[in-house]
Design a protein around this motif. Structure first.
Motif, PDB file in Angstrom:
ATOM      1  N   ILE A  49       0.817  -1.214   0.000  1.00  0.00           N
ATOM      2  CA  ILE A  49       0.000   0.000   0.000  1.00  0.00           C
ATOM      3  C   ILE A  49       0.855   1.270   0.000  1.00  0.00           C
ATOM      4  O   ILE A  49       0.374   2.342  -0.352  1.00  0.00           O
ATOM      5  CB  ILE A  49      -0.971   0.016   1.200  1.00  0.00           C
ATOM      6  CG1 ILE A  49      -0.199  -0.068   2.526  1.00  0.00           C
ATOM      7  CG2 ILE A  49      -1.972  -1.110   1.090  1.00  0.00           C
ATOM      8  CD1 ILE A  49      -1.105   0.027   3.756  1.00  0.00           C
ATOM      9  N   GLU A  50       2.128   1.149   0.376  1.00  0.00           N
ATOM     10  CA  GLU A  50       3.020   2.309   0.347  1.00  0.00           C
ATOM     11  C   GLU A  50       4.465   1.837   0.426  1.00  0.00           C
ATOM     12  O   GLU A  50       4.770   0.858   1.116  1.00  0.00           O
ATOM     13  CB  GLU A  50       2.727   3.262   1.510  1.00  0.00           C
ATOM     14  CG  GLU A  50       3.555   4.532   1.478  1.00  0.00           C
ATOM     15  CD  GLU A  50       3.255   5.466   2.636  1.00  0.00           C
ATOM     16  OE1 GLU A  50       3.705   6.628   2.594  1.00  0.00           O
ATOM     17  OE2 GLU A  50       2.575   5.025   3.584  1.00  0.00           O
ATOM     18  N   VAL A  51       5.352   2.524  -0.291  1.00  0.00           N
ATOM     19  CA  VAL A  51       6.788   2.239  -0.246  1.00  0.00           C
ATOM     20  C   VAL A  51       7.502   3.480   0.281  1.00  0.00           C
ATOM     21  O   VAL A  51       7.287   4.591  -0.222  1.00  0.00           O
ATOM     22  CB  VAL A  51       7.343   1.870  -1.635  1.00  0.00           C
ATOM     23  CG1 VAL A  51       8.850   1.624  -1.555  1.00  0.00           C
ATOM     24  CG2 VAL A  51       6.626   0.644  -2.191  1.00  0.00           C
ATOM     25  N   VAL A  52       8.320   3.309   1.306  1.00  0.00           N
ATOM     26  CA  VAL A  52       9.033   4.429   1.919  1.00  0.00           C
ATOM     27  C   VAL A  52      10.527   4.123   1.920  1.00  0.00           C
ATOM     28  O   VAL A  52      10.946   3.057   2.381  1.00  0.00           O
ATOM     29  CB  VAL A  52       8.556   4.681   3.363  1.00  0.00           C
ATOM     30  CG1 VAL A  52       9.345   5.821   4.002  1.00  0.00           C
ATOM     31  CG2 VAL A  52       7.065   4.979   3.388  1.00  0.00           C
ATOM     32  N   GLU A  53      11.312   5.051   1.377  1.00  0.00           N
ATOM     33  CA  GLU A  53      12.764   4.921   1.392  1.00  0.00           C
ATOM     34  C   GLU A  53      13.313   5.617   2.635  1.00  0.00           C
ATOM     35  O   GLU A  53      13.066   6.798   2.859  1.00  0.00           O
ATOM     36  CB  GLU A  53      13.370   5.549   0.138  1.00  0.00           C
ATOM     37  CG  GLU A  53      12.940   4.889  -1.168  1.00  0.00           C
ATOM     38  CD  GLU A  53      13.546   3.502  -1.358  1.00  0.00           C
ATOM     39  OE1 GLU A  53      14.520   3.178  -0.653  1.00  0.00           O
ATOM     40  OE2 GLU A  53      13.042   2.758  -2.217  1.00  0.00           O
ATOM     41  N   LYS A  54      14.052   4.884   3.448  1.00  0.00           N
ATOM     42  CA  LYS A  54      14.665   5.437   4.654  1.00  0.00           C
ATOM     43  C   LYS A  54      16.168   5.196   4.616  1.00  0.00           C
ATOM     44  O   LYS A  54      16.677   4.483   3.749  1.00  0.00           O
ATOM     45  CB  LYS A  54      14.076   4.778   5.904  1.00  0.00           C
ATOM     46  CG  LYS A  54      12.574   4.892   6.045  1.00  0.00           C
ATOM     47  CD  LYS A  54      12.118   4.208   7.338  1.00  0.00           C
ATOM     48  CE  LYS A  54      10.612   4.238   7.492  1.00  0.00           C
ATOM     49  NZ  LYS A  54      10.161   3.571   8.751  1.00  0.00           N
ATOM     50  N   GLU A  55      16.872   5.781   5.579  1.00  0.00           N
ATOM     51  CA  GLU A  55      18.301   5.523   5.697  1.00  0.00           C
ATOM     52  C   GLU A  55      18.566   4.041   5.955  1.00  0.00           C
ATOM     53  O   GLU A  55      19.590   3.494   5.529  1.00  0.00           O
ATOM     54  CB  GLU A  55      18.894   6.351   6.828  1.00  0.00           C
ATOM     55  CG  GLU A  55      18.906   7.849   6.571  1.00  0.00           C
ATOM     56  CD  GLU A  55      19.566   8.601   7.704  1.00  0.00           C
ATOM     57  OE1 GLU A  55      20.042   7.937   8.651  1.00  0.00           O
ATOM     58  OE2 GLU A  55      19.602   9.836   7.645  1.00  0.00           O
ATOM     59  N   GLU A  56      17.627   3.403   6.644  1.00  0.00           N
ATOM     60  CA  GLU A  56      17.809   1.989   6.994  1.00  0.00           C
ATOM     61  C   GLU A  56      17.500   1.042   5.841  1.00  0.00           C
ATOM     62  O   GLU A  56      17.847  -0.131   5.901  1.00  0.00           O
ATOM     63  CB  GLU A  56      16.921   1.628   8.185  1.00  0.00           C
ATOM     64  CG  GLU A  56      17.270   2.360   9.471  1.00  0.00           C
ATOM     65  CD  GLU A  56      16.572   3.713   9.561  1.00  0.00           C
ATOM     66  OE1 GLU A  56      16.701   4.360  10.613  1.00  0.00           O
ATOM     67  OE2 GLU A  56      15.903   4.118   8.591  1.00  0.00           O
ATOM     68  N   GLY A  57      16.794   1.518   4.798  1.00  0.00           N
ATOM     69  CA  GLY A  57      16.462   0.652   3.666  1.00  0.00           C
ATOM     70  C   GLY A  57      15.119   1.012   3.057  1.00  0.00           C
ATOM     71  O   GLY A  57      14.594   2.112   3.252  1.00  0.00           O
ATOM     72  N   THR A  58      14.545   0.061   2.317  1.00  0.00           N
ATOM     73  CA  THR A  58      13.260   0.249   1.648  1.00  0.00           C
ATOM     74  C   THR A  58      12.182  -0.505   2.418  1.00  0.00           C
ATOM     75  O   THR A  58      12.282  -1.714   2.613  1.00  0.00           O
ATOM     76  CB  THR A  58      13.313  -0.273   0.201  1.00  0.00           C
ATOM     77  OG1 THR A  58      14.352   0.411  -0.502  1.00  0.00           O
ATOM     78  CG2 THR A  58      11.984  -0.044  -0.508  1.00  0.00           C
ATOM     79  N   PHE A  59      11.132   0.226   2.828  1.00  0.00           N
ATOM     80  CA  PHE A  59      10.076  -0.348   3.659  1.00  0.00           C
ATOM     81  C   PHE A  59       8.759  -0.333   2.883  1.00  0.00           C
ATOM     82  O   PHE A  59       8.336   0.717   2.378  1.00  0.00           O
ATOM     83  CB  PHE A  59       9.931   0.438   4.962  1.00  0.00           C
ATOM     84  CG  PHE A  59      11.092   0.266   5.895  1.00  0.00           C
ATOM     85  CD1 PHE A  59      10.980  -0.525   7.035  1.00  0.00           C
ATOM     86  CD2 PHE A  59      12.311   0.876   5.635  1.00  0.00           C
ATOM     87  CE1 PHE A  59      12.053  -0.701   7.884  1.00  0.00           C
ATOM     88  CE2 PHE A  59      13.397   0.710   6.489  1.00  0.00           C
ATOM     89  CZ  PHE A  59      13.268  -0.080   7.615  1.00  0.00           C
ATOM     90  N   GLU A  60       8.135  -1.515   2.792  1.00  0.00           N
ATOM     91  CA  GLU A  60       6.859  -1.663   2.091  1.00  0.00           C
ATOM     92  C   GLU A  60       5.756  -1.950   3.107  1.00  0.00           C
ATOM     93  O   GLU A  60       5.777  -2.979   3.783  1.00  0.00           O
ATOM     94  CB  GLU A  60       6.933  -2.800   1.074  1.00  0.00           C
ATOM     95  CG  GLU A  60       7.945  -2.559  -0.035  1.00  0.00           C
ATOM     96  CD  GLU A  60       8.007  -3.717  -1.022  1.00  0.00           C
ATOM     97  OE1 GLU A  60       8.506  -3.503  -2.141  1.00  0.00           O
ATOM     98  OE2 GLU A  60       7.557  -4.821  -0.658  1.00  0.00           O
ATOM     99  N   ALA A  61       4.806  -1.031   3.214  1.00  0.00           N
ATOM    100  CA  ALA A  61       3.658  -1.231   4.112  1.00  0.00           C
ATOM    101  C   ALA A  61       2.648  -2.147   3.436  1.00  0.00           C
ATOM    102  O   ALA A  61       2.274  -1.936   2.285  1.00  0.00           O
ATOM    103  CB  ALA A  61       3.020   0.110   4.442  1.00  0.00           C
ATOM    104  N   LEU A  62       2.202  -3.181   4.162  1.00  0.00           N
ATOM    105  CA  LEU A  62       1.253  -4.162   3.627  1.00  0.00           C
ATOM    106  C   LEU A  62      -0.120  -4.082   4.304  1.00  0.00           C
ATOM    107  O   LEU A  62      -1.132  -4.385   3.680  1.00  0.00           O
ATOM    108  CB  LEU A  62       1.825  -5.573   3.790  1.00  0.00           C
ATOM    109  CG  LEU A  62       3.189  -5.817   3.137  1.00  0.00           C
ATOM    110  CD1 LEU A  62       3.709  -7.200   3.490  1.00  0.00           C
ATOM    111  CD2 LEU A  62       3.112  -5.645   1.632  1.00  0.00           C
ATOM    112  N   LYS A  63      -0.140  -3.695   5.559  1.00  0.00           N
ATOM    113  CA  LYS A  63      -1.390  -3.467   6.302  1.00  0.00           C
ATOM    114  C   LYS A  63      -1.156  -2.284   7.221  1.00  0.00           C
ATOM    115  O   LYS A  63      -0.051  -2.092   7.747  1.00  0.00           O
ATOM    116  CB  LYS A  63      -1.769  -4.678   7.163  1.00  0.00           C
ATOM    117  CG  LYS A  63      -2.496  -5.792   6.481  1.00  0.00           C
ATOM    118  CD  LYS A  63      -2.934  -6.824   7.533  1.00  0.00           C
ATOM    119  CE  LYS A  63      -3.643  -8.021   6.913  1.00  0.00           C
ATOM    120  NZ  LYS A  63      -4.083  -8.975   7.967  1.00  0.00           N
TER     121      LYS A  63
END
Length: 203
Positions: A49-63
């Protein structure tokens, strides 16, 4: 002649019996895959539902579930503002530090307030988590979570994000949170019972 007829009858009987057994075996063999198929429960893959790029890596929200629940324990008010289930591909340095390249995670956003006129110690950063899928995580990951200062001045409020790596978020639809009650200092006994949250994450 009678002897020949009797022999012919025996041969026909044996042949028909063998055919009957073969058909029964075929029917039984045909039933087995159906029984197995009925026992398998398939779950649809979660959509990003959303992809966020952070210093720690790539985070994909699923719920994601917002505005969940507020509870009070002693002078402390804890508001669980958001729960997110997701998957992350960690950056090289963070991956080396944590020993993981790809993780599934449960992430919490909390607001915590001390409504007392006295200073209080409250270990909200040590919140433990259990899932309906049988996983237990005693504390959030210190690298992927916000730093937490557990000392609260009078009437002080703090916000934090806590991230818990889990084996999988597939089939995960309920979590239990447990926070030790507040105390006067880090070394003293808790003044109240632990705070317990049970949260559905069906969204």
């Amino acid at each position: 002649m009678k002897k020949q007829l009797m022999m012919s009858g025996l041969v026909i009987g044996v042949f028909l019996g063998a055919c009957s057994n073969d058909e029964g075996a075929s029917e039984n063999q045909g039933d087995e895959p159906n029984e197995t198929a009925e026992e398998v429960v398939e779950t649809e893959p979660l959509e990003v539902i959303e992809v966020v790029e952070k210093e720690e890596g790539t985070f994909e929200a699923l719920k994601r579930v917002d505005e969940i629940e507020t509870q009070e324990v002693g002078s402390m008010v804890v508001n669980v503002e958001q729960v997110e289930l997701g998957a992350a591909q960690l950056d090289g340095l963070i991956s080396a530090f944590t020993g993981e390249e790809n993780i599934h995670y449960v992430q919490l956003q909390l607001t915590v307030e001390n409504q007392s006129d006295d200073d209080v110690h409250f270990s909200f950063g040590h919140t433990s988590l259990k899932t309906n899928t049988g996983e237990e995580v005693e504390v959030p990951n210190v690298v992927l979570s916000d730093e937490t200062d557990h000392s609260f001045a009078a009437n002080e409020s703090k916000q934090t994000t806590l991230l818990y790596p889990v084996e999988s978020v597939e089939g995960l639809n309920e979590i239990e949170l447990s926070i030790e009650g507040p105390s006067e200092t880090a070394q003293s006994d808790a003044l109240t019972d632990d705070l317990q949250f049970t949260i559905r994450v069906d969204g």
